[in-house]
Design a protein around this motif. Structure first.
Motif, PDB file in Angstrom:
ATOM      1  N   HIS A   1      -9.164  56.080 -52.946  1.00 54.15           N
ATOM      2  CA  HIS A   1      -8.560  55.780 -51.647  1.00 54.15           C
ATOM      3  C   HIS A   1      -7.322  54.920 -51.850  1.00 54.15           C
ATOM      4  O   HIS A   1      -7.143  54.278 -52.884  1.00 54.15           O
ATOM      5  CB  HIS A   1      -9.575  55.056 -50.752  1.00 54.15           C
ATOM      6  CG  HIS A   1     -10.232  53.890 -51.432  1.00 54.15           C
ATOM      7  ND1 HIS A   1      -9.665  52.649 -51.507  1.00 54.15           N
ATOM      8  CD2 HIS A   1     -11.395  53.807 -52.120  1.00 54.15           C
ATOM      9  CE1 HIS A   1     -10.460  51.837 -52.185  1.00 54.15           C
ATOM     10  NE2 HIS A   1     -11.516  52.518 -52.586  1.00 54.15           N
ATOM     11  N   CYS A   2      -6.477  54.915 -50.827  1.00 51.49           N
ATOM     12  CA  CYS A   2      -5.267  54.094 -50.867  1.00 51.49           C
ATOM     13  C   CYS A   2      -5.701  52.631 -50.901  1.00 51.49           C
ATOM     14  O   CYS A   2      -6.562  52.210 -50.130  1.00 51.49           O
ATOM     15  CB  CYS A   2      -4.417  54.371 -49.630  1.00 51.49           C
ATOM     16  SG  CYS A   2      -3.085  53.178 -49.389  1.00 51.49           S
ATOM     17  N   THR A   3      -5.121  51.843 -51.825  1.00 51.58           N
ATOM     18  CA  THR A   3      -5.554  50.454 -51.954  1.00 51.58           C
ATOM     19  C   THR A   3      -5.042  49.606 -50.790  1.00 51.58           C
ATOM     20  O   THR A   3      -5.490  48.490 -50.591  1.00 51.58           O
ATOM     21  CB  THR A   3      -5.051  49.834 -53.274  1.00 51.58           C
ATOM     22  OG1 THR A   3      -3.654  50.059 -53.363  1.00 51.58           O
ATOM     23  CG2 THR A   3      -5.751  50.453 -54.465  1.00 51.58           C
ATOM     24  N   HIS A   4      -4.103  50.145 -50.031  1.00 49.53           N
ATOM     25  CA  HIS A   4      -3.533  49.373 -48.924  1.00 49.53           C
ATOM     26  C   HIS A   4      -4.249  49.659 -47.606  1.00 49.53           C
ATOM     27  O   HIS A   4      -4.763  48.749 -46.961  1.00 49.53           O
ATOM     28  CB  HIS A   4      -2.032  49.666 -48.784  1.00 49.53           C
ATOM     29  CG  HIS A   4      -1.364  48.832 -47.737  1.00 49.53           C
ATOM     30  ND1 HIS A   4      -0.859  49.369 -46.581  1.00 49.53           N
ATOM     31  CD2 HIS A   4      -1.147  47.505 -47.677  1.00 49.53           C
ATOM     32  CE1 HIS A   4      -0.347  48.395 -45.846  1.00 49.53           C
ATOM     33  NE2 HIS A   4      -0.494  47.251 -46.489  1.00 49.53           N
ATOM     34  N   CYS A   5      -4.311  50.930 -47.196  1.00 49.97           N
ATOM     35  CA  CYS A   5      -4.923  51.246 -45.904  1.00 49.97           C
ATOM     36  C   CYS A   5      -6.363  51.728 -46.053  1.00 49.97           C
ATOM     37  O   CYS A   5      -7.086  51.863 -45.071  1.00 49.97           O
ATOM     38  CB  CYS A   5      -4.099  52.296 -45.145  1.00 49.97           C
ATOM     39  SG  CYS A   5      -4.098  53.913 -45.930  1.00 49.97           S
ATOM     40  N   GLY A   6      -6.796  51.983 -47.296  1.00 51.07           N
ATOM     41  CA  GLY A   6      -8.178  52.381 -47.515  1.00 51.07           C
ATOM     42  C   GLY A   6      -8.460  53.834 -47.170  1.00 51.07           C
ATOM     43  O   GLY A   6      -9.605  54.285 -47.266  1.00 51.07           O
TER      44      GLY A   6
ATOM     45  N   LYS B   1       5.022  57.164 -51.770  1.00 49.95           N
ATOM     46  CA  LYS B   1       4.415  56.415 -50.666  1.00 49.95           C
ATOM     47  C   LYS B   1       3.064  57.006 -50.303  1.00 49.95           C
ATOM     48  O   LYS B   1       2.819  58.188 -50.494  1.00 49.95           O
ATOM     49  CB  LYS B   1       5.323  56.502 -49.426  1.00 49.95           C
ATOM     50  CG  LYS B   1       6.624  55.747 -49.587  1.00 49.95           C
ATOM     51  CD  LYS B   1       7.339  55.655 -48.255  1.00 49.95           C
ATOM     52  CE  LYS B   1       8.660  54.925 -48.375  1.00 49.95           C
ATOM     53  NZ  LYS B   1       9.808  55.845 -48.388  1.00 49.95           N
ATOM     54  N   CYS B   2       2.174  56.162 -49.752  1.00 54.09           N
ATOM     55  CA  CYS B   2       0.905  56.663 -49.252  1.00 54.09           C
ATOM     56  C   CYS B   2       1.191  57.581 -48.069  1.00 54.09           C
ATOM     57  O   CYS B   2       1.994  57.251 -47.195  1.00 54.09           O
ATOM     58  CB  CYS B   2       0.004  55.507 -48.815  1.00 54.09           C
ATOM     59  SG  CYS B   2      -1.444  56.033 -47.879  1.00 54.09           S
ATOM     60  N   ARG B   3       0.511  58.733 -48.036  1.00 50.18           N
ATOM     61  CA  ARG B   3       0.755  59.710 -46.980  1.00 50.18           C
ATOM     62  C   ARG B   3       0.358  59.161 -45.605  1.00 50.18           C
ATOM     63  O   ARG B   3       0.896  59.579 -44.581  1.00 50.18           O
ATOM     64  CB  ARG B   3      -0.059  60.967 -47.285  1.00 50.18           C
ATOM     65  CG  ARG B   3       0.155  62.120 -46.339  1.00 50.18           C
ATOM     66  CD  ARG B   3      -1.079  62.976 -46.320  1.00 50.18           C
ATOM     67  NE  ARG B   3      -1.388  63.522 -47.644  1.00 50.18           N
ATOM     68  CZ  ARG B   3      -0.913  64.693 -48.060  1.00 50.18           C
ATOM     69  NH1 ARG B   3      -0.155  65.409 -47.300  1.00 50.18           N
ATOM     70  NH2 ARG B   3      -1.243  65.143 -49.243  1.00 50.18           N
ATOM     71  N   TYR B   4      -0.575  58.223 -45.598  1.00 50.81           N
ATOM     72  CA  TYR B   4      -1.143  57.806 -44.314  1.00 50.81           C
ATOM     73  C   TYR B   4      -0.494  56.532 -43.765  1.00 50.81           C
ATOM     74  O   TYR B   4      -0.183  56.453 -42.593  1.00 50.81           O
ATOM     75  CB  TYR B   4      -2.649  57.623 -44.471  1.00 50.81           C
ATOM     76  CG  TYR B   4      -3.275  58.858 -45.079  1.00 50.81           C
ATOM     77  CD1 TYR B   4      -3.460  60.021 -44.311  1.00 50.81           C
ATOM     78  CD2 TYR B   4      -3.611  58.900 -46.425  1.00 50.81           C
ATOM     79  CE1 TYR B   4      -3.985  61.163 -44.882  1.00 50.81           C
ATOM     80  CE2 TYR B   4      -4.139  60.045 -46.996  1.00 50.81           C
ATOM     81  CZ  TYR B   4      -4.318  61.170 -46.224  1.00 50.81           C
ATOM     82  OH  TYR B   4      -4.829  62.315 -46.787  1.00 50.81           O
ATOM     83  N   CYS B   5      -0.307  55.521 -44.643  1.00 52.94           N
ATOM     84  CA  CYS B   5       0.243  54.272 -44.114  1.00 52.94           C
ATOM     85  C   CYS B   5       1.678  54.048 -44.573  1.00 52.94           C
ATOM     86  O   CYS B   5       2.305  53.066 -44.202  1.00 52.94           O
ATOM     87  CB  CYS B   5      -0.644  53.092 -44.509  1.00 52.94           C
ATOM     88  SG  CYS B   5      -0.638  52.773 -46.288  1.00 52.94           S
ATOM     89  N   LYS B   6       2.186  54.972 -45.397  1.00 48.69           N
ATOM     90  CA  LYS B   6       3.568  54.908 -45.891  1.00 48.69           C
ATOM     91  C   LYS B   6       3.841  53.688 -46.767  1.00 48.69           C
ATOM     92  O   LYS B   6       4.990  53.347 -47.026  1.00 48.69           O
ATOM     93  CB  LYS B   6       4.589  54.936 -44.722  1.00 48.69           C
ATOM     94  CG  LYS B   6       4.413  56.116 -43.776  1.00 48.69           C
ATOM     95  CD  LYS B   6       4.859  57.416 -44.420  1.00 48.69           C
ATOM     96  CE  LYS B   6       4.643  58.590 -43.467  1.00 48.69           C
ATOM     97  NZ  LYS B   6       3.875  59.670 -44.067  1.00 48.69           N
TER      98      LYS B   6
HETATM   99 ZN   LIG Z   1      -2.293  53.990 -47.480  1.00 55.02          ZN
END
Ligand SMILES: [Zn+2]
Length: 175
Positions: free
Chosen positions: A37-42, A62-67
């Motif tokens: 999972h993304c370490t920022h937005c999970g 960039k993360c696809r979800y939280c950029k």
């Molecule tokens: Zn993310």
């Protein structure tokens, strides 16, 4: 050439898993659950996101979800593993050594980067490496009918360990 490319791609996929090991093992987290999972937005990563460098380039890092920007570190580990795997195939071809060195180099990548980040060499990985190395040398000794495959690494391990042990001993004496 085609084989080298295939081994490079295999290295990318394995490198992705090594990143998980490097990130989670020192924290005592499970390697399997939860999934990446993304370490920022999970947000859980889809299979598409798990294709290492490709998704990194497509999503512009960039993360696809939280950029949130993803560290290029992960892509570097994956790319490095890919290159090393291709190099291993180039060096050893289809041989007994190939799968064993692939496994061995993967362990070394994980150890190196955990050591770099945490100044730590987790004992379970070291033990796993020692057991694996012993089996590896045993297989080579049997295959090539040469006991040097057994005593040479043993001697190397003793000298290597001895040097560090002595330097530690001397260091303790000085302090
Ligand atoms: Zn993310």
């Amino acid at each position: 050439m085609l084989n080298s490319i295939l081994f490079f791609i295999l290295g990318l996929v394995i490198g992705s898993f090594l990143n998980v090991c490097i990130y989670r093992l020192p924290k005592g987290e499970s390697l399997i659950y939860p999934g990446s999972h993304c370490t920022h937005c999970g947000h859980a990563l889809s299979t598409y996101d798990l294709i290492p460098i490709v998704s990194y380039c497509c999503l512009n890092g960039k993360c696809r979800y939280c950029k949130e920007k993803i560290s290029p570190y992960y892509a570097l580990v994956e790319g490095g593993t890919g290159l090393l795997y291709a190099l291993l195939f180039h060096t050893f071809g289809w041989s007994l050594e190939l799968p064993l060195y692939m496994l061995f180099i993967s362990i070394l990548i994980v150890l190196t980067l955990i050591d770099w980040e945490y100044m730590l060499l987790p004992t379970p990985i070291l033990v796993f490496g020692c057991v694996l190395g012993s089996i590896f040398r045993g297989l080579q000794a049997a295959r090539y009918q040469n006991t040097a495959y057994l005593w040479a690494p043993l001697l190397g391990a003793l000298v290597g360990f001895g040097l560090f042990f002595c330097s530690l001993f001397c260091w303790e004496m000085v302090l």
